[in-house]
Design an enzyme around this catalytic site. Structure first.
Site, mmCIF file in Angstrom:
data_model
loop_
_atom_site.group_PDB
_atom_site.id
_atom_site.type_symbol
_atom_site.label_atom_id
_atom_site.label_comp_id
_atom_site.label_asym_id
_atom_site.label_seq_id
_atom_site.Cartn_x
_atom_site.Cartn_y
_atom_site.Cartn_z
ATOM 1 N N CYS A 1 8.695 11.880 1.667
ATOM 2 C CA CYS A 1 10.014 11.446 2.124
ATOM 3 C C CYS A 1 11.064 12.376 1.504
ATOM 4 C CB CYS A 1 10.276 9.990 1.788
ATOM 5 S SG CYS A 1 10.193 9.619 0.044
ATOM 6 N N GLY B 1 2.564 0.101 2.812
ATOM 7 C CA GLY B 1 3.162 0.079 4.148
ATOM 8 C C GLY B 1 2.383 0.926 5.145
ATOM 9 N N LYS B 2 2.097 2.171 4.753
ATOM 10 C CA LYS B 2 1.380 3.059 5.667
ATOM 11 C C LYS B 2 -0.084 2.657 5.772
ATOM 12 C CE LYS B 2 4.590 6.786 4.652
ATOM 13 N NZ LYS B 2 5.145 6.328 3.358
ATOM 14 N N ALA C 1 0.314 2.772 -2.579
ATOM 15 C CA ALA C 1 1.278 1.696 -2.849
ATOM 16 C C ALA C 1 2.646 2.042 -2.272
ATOM 17 C CB ALA C 1 1.391 1.479 -4.358
ATOM 18 N N PRO C 2 3.416 1.044 -1.830
ATOM 19 C CA PRO C 2 3.136 -0.403 -1.825
ATOM 20 C C PRO C 2 2.252 -0.853 -0.657
ATOM 21 C CG PRO C 2 5.347 0.017 -0.981
ATOM 22 C CD PRO C 2 4.764 1.356 -1.343
#
Lengths: 160, 457
Positions: free
Chosen positions: B388, B270-271, B267-268
């Protein structure tokens, strides 16, 4: 937190007199929290219990001023004066807007979430929103008071 | 009752910033989410939108500096939260925002204070602010140790500065802290299944947005102004909103058509979506999250982008073998939960909320997830670890520990060949690893490591 579904016109609950709240318990607290979440989610500045399908004299108002969120349980209007006309919209009537005449000053007696009575004096926009929400608790909709409707396009050109 | 546009316009940008800051403080709301939500609903004029964002992020980012100064003028613990926040907000403008005249800041602050205190506290706010303005020169001249100076200038806690210094040296630590104060730019990732570069640029132009292609990544564009999440093109799935650094995960994974891929902290989404797009809608990307509402978010994203090869499901990344057969995926991505030290420009509250203990607590979870994910990788398959955050505790140390316990995995020597050279040339990278600091490309600070599972002969 929970965002509830907004009841839309012509659901009959919107035109009924709401029941007086007698239990000031954790259930009421939960309802108030849900009403706040729902109001914020739908970009409202006021919300009444029938709008989420509850037969109870509960309304909340928050116009982002110093009052913060005001919670009204069993509110009564004890005085009002003056007159102002301004545009209103209602979460139960998507895309419908119209000018409504309201008092410029209103004095309201109500109970808070613990059942403690309080008195609130409101002017201007705050008075307008309080009156709009209290009307909901008596089955009165703003459409019955509109003096002039707006077309959605009229609202886009920056006039309002 | 609805909030009407007209009623909104009476809103004052500083009052709005103050309310937003109070909400972040009281409810622990994530600043970037709340700022976006307010920008969406508040209908401020464009010039005020910029100021609003700057006021909220700036005050959050400089909080520790502002508090240090304020503590010499007021009794912090006896000051009401709204008043303290108002003083922080005003002081931020006085010290760090050149374009707002001081008298305007004081005037606005006094008005807000009067409004909120029925007139009582106007003169108090006036006194405090004027007093500080008189001493402004002296306040801005600070001396002291590296960490103290940097902490004052950039409002990072001491431990964080020392941690950056230990990991990257003084010079880089300073650059990291300074770049954390620069508000992020919105970047987007083109969906190649729905549009082309030329088509997207033209469509965005028609909608009144200007996007410029990134220097390094062909699918990445940078937004000049406005919120692209509100565009028609976003609704119809022509692109996703994603930071450039995050896009490198799909480069590192490099899935081929028909493969079976697992994104175990998806989630969310993107990757997940980037991987699915690279596979041209074929094969299968299983994307998991431990929270049901986040699984719905992945589903929503996949639907918007028209990616039918994504399977979103509920699952705990710490016990993946309960859900999937061993050695059943070509690639497993562990985009691990982390402290977020690489995304401070997006979420300045990280500086106040995270502690050194959090890093060690997260390290334990990261190790557990990686260990559980490794079991699902096919022989000869790839295991990708990304965060990140920056710093060894949650990155290099996790990998070292993992490799010691799992001799059947090795660092992927082919990783660097998959990364655009412009990105690789920025700093010396170890084999199988990619580290991006926030000031390298004005993108998120990021760490990626690619590992390969031994083939059984």
């Amino acid at each position: 937190m929970a965002i509830r579904e907004i009841i839309k016109y012509p659901n009959p609950i919107l035109e009924k007199e709401m029941r007086i709240v007698e239990q000031f318990d954790s259930k009421l607290k939960q309802i108030l929290e849900d009403m706040y979440d729902t109001m914020v989610a739908y970009d409202g500045i006021g919300l009444a219990a029938p709008q989420i399908g509850l037969d109870a004299q509960i309304a909340i108002v928050d116009i982002d001023d110093q009052h913060g969120t005001i919670e009204f349980i069993n509110p009564k209007i004890i005085a009002q004066s003056g007159s102002q006309i301004d545009i209103e919209g209602c979460l139960s009537f998507p895309n419908l807007y119209g000018d409504v005449r309201r008092a410029t000053y209103v004095k309201i007696q109500a109970q808070n979430r613990l059942g403690k009575p309080f008195i609130l004096e409101a002017r201007g926009l705050l008075a307008r929103v309080c009156l709009h929400e209290i009307d909901h608790l008596h089955g009165i909709l703003f459409t019955s008071k509109v003096v002039k409707y707006y077309q959605p396009e009229e609202l886009k050109d920056g006039k309002h | 009752m609805y909030r009407m546009k007209k009623q909104r316009e009476q809103e004052n940008v500083r009052n709005l910033a103050l309310n937003t800051l109070l909400k972040i403080e009281k409810e622990g709301a994530y600043s970037n989410l709340l700022v976006n939500q307010v920008l969406k609903t508040a209908k401020l004029p464009l010039t005020d939108k910029g100021l609003f964002t700057e006021l909220v992020y700036g005050t959050l980012q400089r909080k520790s500096t502002l508090d240090e100064i304020l503590s010499e003028y007021i009794q912090m613990n006896k000051t009401a939260l709204w008043l303290l926040m108002l003083l922080r907000l005003s002081l931020y403008q006085v010290l760090f925002l050149d374009r707002v005249p001081e008298h305007a800041v004081v005037h606005e602050a006094v008005e807000i204070a009067k409004q909120r205190s029925k007139g009582r506290l106007g003169s108090f706010v006036n006194g405090v602010l004027r007093n500080i303005i008189r001493n402004k020169e002296k306040i801005l001249l600070v001396s002291g140790s590296f960490a103290k100076q940097l902490s004052f200038q950039t409002a990072h806690p001491f431990w964080m500065i020392s941690y950056f210094k230990d990991n990257f040296g003084e010079e880089e630590a300073q650059k990291i802290c300074e770049s954390n104060l620069i508000p992020p730019k919105q970047t987007i990732r083109l969906n190649p299944l729905r549009t082309t570069r030329e088509n997207l640029i033209r469509k965005m132009k028609e909608e009144g947005f200007t996007i410029t292609p990134s220097d390094f990544l062909k699918e990445c564009f940078i937004n000049k102004q406005g919120n692209l999440a509100l565009s028609q093109a976003f609704e119809t799935g022509l692109f996703s909103i994603q930071d450039g650094s995050s896009m490198l995960v799909a480069y590192a994974s490099d899935p081929k058509e028909g493969m079976k891929v697992l994104d175990c902290c998806g989630a969310p989404g993107g990757k997940t979506a980037h991987l699915a797009e690279r596979m041209n809608g074929t094969g299968m990307v299983v994307s998991q999250d431990i929270h049901p509402h986040k699984v719905r978010l992945i589903q929503k994203n996949a639907k918007r982008l028209g990616l039918k090869n994504i399977v979103a499901q509920l699952g705990d990344a710490k016990c993946l073998t309960e859900q999937h057969p061993l050695k059943s995926f070509d690639i497993v991505l562990v985009d691990a939960p982390c402290s977020g030290l690489g995304v401070i420009r997006r979420k300045p509250e990280i500086k106040d909320e995270k502690t050194m203990e959090d890093l060690f607590r997260l390290q334990e979870i990261q190790q557990q997830i990686l260990q559980s994910a490794a079991k699902l990788v096919k022989d000869g398959g790839r295991l990708i670890y990304s965060t990140c955050t920056i710093g060894a505790i949650e990155n290099q140390n996790v990998i070292q520990h993992f490799l010691l316990q799992n001799p059947n995995f090795t660092r992927d020597s082919s990783l660097h060949a998959r990364i655009p050279t412009g990105i690789l040339n920025k700093r010396v990278q170890k084999e199988g690893e990619l580290l991006i600091l926030p000031h390298d490309f004005n993108s998120d600070g990021f760490y990626i490591c690619a590992l390969v599972k031994e083939r059984i002969k």
